[in-house]
Design an enzyme around this catalytic site. Structure first.
Site, short mmCIF file in Angstrom:
data_model
loop_
_atom_site.label_atom_id
_atom_site.label_comp_id
_atom_site.label_asym_id
_atom_site.label_seq_id
_atom_site.Cartn_x
_atom_site.Cartn_y
_atom_site.Cartn_z
N SER A 126 0.98 -1.37 0.00
CA SER A 126 0.22 0.10 0.20
C SER A 126 0.66 0.87 -0.14
CB SER A 126 -0.84 -0.01 1.43
OG SER A 126 -0.14 0.26 2.86
N HIS A 147 -3.32 -3.71 -5.50
CA HIS A 147 -3.43 -3.24 -3.56
C HIS A 147 -4.91 -3.19 -3.50
CE1 HIS A 147 -3.75 -0.34 -0.42
NE2 HIS A 147 -3.79 -1.42 0.44
N GLU A 159 -6.35 -1.39 -6.27
CA GLU A 159 -6.02 0.43 -6.87
C GLU A 159 -4.33 -0.96 -7.60
OE1 GLU A 159 -3.88 3.91 -4.59
OE2 GLU A 159 -3.61 1.95 -3.89
N ASN A 197 -3.91 5.50 0.34
CA ASN A 197 -3.39 5.93 1.23
C ASN A 197 -2.77 7.76 1.62
OD1 ASN A 197 -3.88 4.08 2.78
ND2 ASN A 197 -1.89 2.52 2.17
#
Length: 251
Positions: A126, A147, A159, A197
């Site tokens: 991540s 991800h 992702e 993130n």
């Protein structure tokens, strides 16, 4: 599906890491009819992973969103192994271990030696540069970030991030697999934290600053973000759900 690996689905999906993320990834792959091999250093962790998958499938059956036959067939498609050598015949591998660059690089170095030149090596990282992970191999064009979000069986997003040398073919194969698994895809550049993130972790960090500075209680900070921005849970509770160690690693 044209965007699949060489025009077809992978024969064997390897999942490295028997934790929450690895177990969830293995579960959705097996539920969709793919053969899965979960790898971890500890047989005890692998046994706990299978127990977790059984419980998750049971909950889905109780909700009526999964039939017993589908759940039984999914469990029958999952094998567990403690040696990375067991992934020799996997044609798509997803690494989902602790968010530590050194640990991941070591795994990718080993995978480079034991897997086929055609095997796609994906990381569930991540935050760690996929270019750096690809550099640990002799085939960086086959390395990509994939991800998944937690909990994997319920969250719709995957992702994807290409490294500097990730090929278009690898990206399309990974995108095709994600879509086959019923996920929506968001594409990021190879930057720290990628998309999700990069936005989420600073928000969580600010929530902790608010708590530290006495701006509000933990309950009111979470309530404010839930009711004021329509988030399903507040940032402090979310940090606990993600794991404070994981949040710190991403920062």
């Amino acid at each position: 599906m044209a965007s699949m690996l060489y025009g077809h689905l992978p024969q064997v999906i390897g999942v490295i890491g028997a934790g929450q993320m690895g177990s969830g990834i293995a579960q959705i792959c097996a539920t969709k009819g793919l053969d899965v091999l979960i790898n971890d250093r500890s047989q005890d962790l692998l046994d706990k992973s299978m127990q977790s998958i059984r419980k998750s499938l049971q909950r889905l059956m109780q909700k009526g969103s999964l039939s017993k036959s589908t759940a039984d067939e999914a469990l029958g498609r999952i094998r567990t192994e403690t040696s990375l050598e067991s992934l020799r015949h996997a044609d798509f591998v997803i690494e989902a271990v602790v968010e530590d660059e050194g640990v991941k690089r070591n795994i990718f170095q080993t995978l480079d030696k034991v897997t086929s030149v055609h095997t796609i090596l994906a990381s569930n990282t991540s935050s760690i540069s996929i270019t750096k992970l690809g550099a640990a191999t002799s085939k960086p064009h086959r390395v990509i970030d994939m991800h998944f979000m937690n909990p994997v069986p319920l969250m719709k997003l995957v992702e994807l991030a290409r490294g500097q040398h990730t090929s278009a073919q690898t990206f399309e194969a990974c995108k095709g697999l994600a879509e086959f698994l019923g996920k929506d895809v968001a594409t990021s550049q190879d930057r720290p934290g990628f998309l999700v993130n990069c936005v989420l972790i600073p928000m969580i960090n600010e929530a902790f600053f608010c708590l530290m500075e006495g701006v509000g209680s933990a309950e009111d900070i979470d309530k404010g973000m839930r009711l004021g921005t329509n988030q399903p849970m507040g940032p402090l509770r979310l940090a606990d759900f993600i794991g404070l160690d994981t949040c710190l690693s991403i920062m």
